[in-house]
Design a protein around this motif. Structure first.
Motif, mmCIF file in Angstrom:
data_model
loop_
_atom_site.group_PDB
_atom_site.id
_atom_site.type_symbol
_atom_site.label_atom_id
_atom_site.label_comp_id
_atom_site.label_asym_id
_atom_site.label_seq_id
_atom_site.Cartn_x
_atom_site.Cartn_y
_atom_site.Cartn_z
ATOM 1 N N LYS A 28 -1.720 6.902 -3.349
ATOM 2 C CA LYS A 28 -2.432 8.171 -3.074
ATOM 3 C C LYS A 28 -2.700 8.422 -1.645
ATOM 4 O O LYS A 28 -2.996 9.568 -1.213
ATOM 5 N N HIS A 29 -2.830 7.388 -0.738
ATOM 6 C CA HIS A 29 -3.333 7.459 0.481
ATOM 7 C C HIS A 29 -2.670 7.254 1.484
ATOM 8 O O HIS A 29 -3.001 7.077 2.731
ATOM 9 N N GLN A 30 -1.276 7.128 1.305
ATOM 10 C CA GLN A 30 -0.221 7.021 2.452
ATOM 11 C C GLN A 30 1.278 7.469 1.840
ATOM 12 O O GLN A 30 1.405 7.309 0.562
ATOM 13 N N PRO A 31 2.224 7.933 2.738
ATOM 14 C CA PRO A 31 3.238 8.372 2.088
ATOM 15 C C PRO A 31 4.236 7.608 1.552
ATOM 16 O O PRO A 31 5.056 7.917 1.048
ATOM 17 N N ASN A 32 4.213 6.270 1.750
ATOM 18 C CA ASN A 32 5.349 5.309 1.652
ATOM 19 C C ASN A 32 5.124 4.648 0.334
ATOM 20 O O ASN A 32 4.016 4.673 -0.165
ATOM 21 N N SER A 33 5.890 3.688 0.110
ATOM 22 C CA SER A 33 5.572 2.779 -1.062
ATOM 23 C C SER A 33 4.597 1.782 -0.958
ATOM 24 O O SER A 33 4.227 1.408 0.336
ATOM 25 N N VAL A 34 4.276 1.213 -1.854
ATOM 26 C CA VAL A 34 3.164 0.023 -1.645
ATOM 27 C C VAL A 34 3.830 -0.949 -0.824
ATOM 28 O O VAL A 34 3.198 -1.701 0.076
ATOM 29 N N ASP A 35 5.121 -1.337 -1.309
ATOM 30 C CA ASP A 35 5.755 -2.552 -0.467
ATOM 31 C C ASP A 35 5.581 -2.242 0.837
ATOM 32 O O ASP A 35 5.389 -3.156 1.695
ATOM 33 N N HIS A 36 6.132 -1.084 1.241
ATOM 34 C CA HIS A 36 6.041 -0.745 2.695
ATOM 35 C C HIS A 36 4.929 -0.700 3.380
ATOM 36 O O HIS A 36 4.645 -1.092 4.402
ATOM 37 N N ALA A 37 3.837 -0.055 2.711
ATOM 38 C CA ALA A 37 2.504 -0.007 3.332
ATOM 39 C C ALA A 37 1.876 -1.475 3.656
ATOM 40 O O ALA A 37 1.109 -1.870 4.562
ATOM 41 N N THR A 38 2.136 -2.455 2.667
ATOM 42 C CA THR A 38 1.734 -3.710 2.493
ATOM 43 C C THR A 38 2.481 -4.561 3.573
ATOM 44 O O THR A 38 1.598 -5.603 4.290
ATOM 45 N N LYS A 39 3.791 -4.151 4.045
ATOM 46 C CA LYS A 39 4.411 -5.003 5.027
ATOM 47 C C LYS A 39 4.214 -4.499 6.248
ATOM 48 O O LYS A 39 4.173 -5.179 7.086
ATOM 49 N N TYR A 40 4.122 -3.214 6.615
ATOM 50 C CA TYR A 40 4.267 -2.604 7.963
ATOM 51 C C TYR A 40 3.096 -1.811 8.349
ATOM 52 O O TYR A 40 3.077 -1.354 9.472
ATOM 53 N N GLU A 41 2.144 -1.363 7.413
ATOM 54 C CA GLU A 41 1.245 -0.266 7.856
ATOM 55 C C GLU A 41 -0.225 -0.850 7.623
ATOM 56 O O GLU A 41 -1.065 -0.355 7.808
ATOM 57 N N GLY A 42 -0.505 -2.339 7.262
ATOM 58 C CA GLY A 42 -1.605 -2.812 7.387
ATOM 59 C C GLY A 42 -2.451 -2.669 6.198
ATOM 60 O O GLY A 42 -3.756 -3.359 6.286
ATOM 61 N N TRP A 43 -1.918 -2.201 5.089
ATOM 62 C CA TRP A 43 -2.493 -2.308 3.803
ATOM 63 C C TRP A 43 -2.452 -3.709 3.126
ATOM 64 O O TRP A 43 -1.575 -4.343 3.267
ATOM 65 N N LYS A 44 -3.487 -4.017 2.444
ATOM 66 C CA LYS A 44 -3.511 -5.226 1.768
ATOM 67 C C LYS A 44 -4.216 -5.120 0.304
ATOM 68 O O LYS A 44 -5.111 -4.396 0.191
ATOM 69 N N ILE A 45 -3.641 -5.837 -0.709
ATOM 70 C CA ILE A 45 -4.367 -5.903 -1.977
ATOM 71 C C ILE A 45 -4.565 -7.526 -2.086
ATOM 72 O O ILE A 45 -3.850 -8.089 -2.271
ATOM 73 N N GLN A 46 -6.211 -7.623 -2.340
ATOM 74 C CA GLN A 46 -6.529 -9.115 -2.671
ATOM 75 C C GLN A 46 -7.533 -9.280 -3.485
ATOM 76 O O GLN A 46 -8.177 -8.303 -3.799
ATOM 77 N N LYS A 47 -7.432 -10.279 -4.129
ATOM 78 C CA LYS A 47 -8.516 -10.498 -5.147
ATOM 79 C C LYS A 47 -9.974 -10.771 -4.368
ATOM 80 O O LYS A 47 -10.020 -11.100 -3.384
ATOM 81 N N THR A 48 -10.903 -9.908 -5.055
ATOM 82 C CA THR A 48 -12.265 -9.538 -4.398
ATOM 83 C C THR A 48 -12.881 -11.098 -4.304
ATOM 84 O O THR A 48 -12.708 -11.846 -5.301
ATOM 85 N N SER A 49 -13.155 -11.308 -3.148
ATOM 86 C CA SER A 49 -13.969 -12.753 -2.831
ATOM 87 C C SER A 49 -15.552 -12.356 -2.524
ATOM 88 O O SER A 49 -15.717 -11.492 -2.190
ATOM 89 N N LEU A 50 -16.331 -13.351 -2.440
ATOM 90 C CA LEU A 50 -17.614 -13.225 -2.115
ATOM 91 C C LEU A 50 -17.491 -12.938 -0.442
ATOM 92 O O LEU A 50 -18.468 -12.134 0.099
ATOM 93 N N GLU A 51 -16.801 -13.579 0.216
ATOM 94 C CA GLU A 51 -16.783 -13.201 1.512
ATOM 95 C C GLU A 51 -16.497 -11.676 1.978
ATOM 96 O O GLU A 51 -16.924 -11.024 2.687
#
Length: 154
Positions: free
Chosen positions: A29-52
């Motif tokens: 919803k927050h960018q026009p490309n696929s999630v794969d493209h967004a995470t590889k080339y646009e600085g987006w990441k999905i990570q398990k929530t950590s204390l840090e």
């Protein structure tokens, strides 16, 4: 079973927390490309929530530090903790003072047992663990600038 929560970041700045599906949907919803493209080339990441990650997010939510670097935000929080709890640190020790500081809602970290449990952490030990993580991230007189720059570069 606990809900495993994840954090969406854009250029290492936390944007959203939720389930894996919710995070995937958020990026779409927050960018026009696929999630794969967004995470590889646009600085987006999905990570398990950590204390840090929770600490970094809370430090960046502090007034005046929304656009700061991670190192600046951590340094600000560390300075504030030492200023507000100087006597407590000397009297009870660093970890106990930090635990009490965080329990007093000093930073915008999760504080309710239900929310802590949903994130996959044990509410019984959460404040000890997040205090230890905060101290570990900030107690070298200044945050490890090289580490923070590496995280931001990811």
């Amino acid at each position: 079973m606990k809900n495993l929560h994840y954090t969406v970041t854009k250029d290492s700045k936390p944007q959203f927390r939720g389930s894996d599906f919710d995070c995937f949907e958020y990026i779409l919803k927050h960018q026009p490309n696929s999630v794969d493209h967004a995470t590889k080339y646009e600085g987006w990441k999905i990570q398990k929530t950590s204390l840090e990650g929770l600490i970094i997010e809370a430090c960046l939510l502090e007034d005046g530090f929304e656009n700061a670097t991670i190192a600046q935000a951590l340094e600000n929080a560390s300075r504030r903790f030492r200023y507000e709890y100087e006597w407590q640190i000397q009297h009870d020790g660093l970890l106990k003072a930090c635990k009490e500081w965080l329990q007093g809602i000093a930073l915008q970290v999760p504080i309710w047992n239900d929310e802590i449990d949903q994130l996959g952490f044990d509410p019984e030990f959460y404040f000890e663990q997040i205090a230890a993580a905060f101290v570990g991230m900030t107690e070298t007189n200044a945050p490890d600038v090289a580490l923070c720059e590496t995280i931001e570069a990811l």
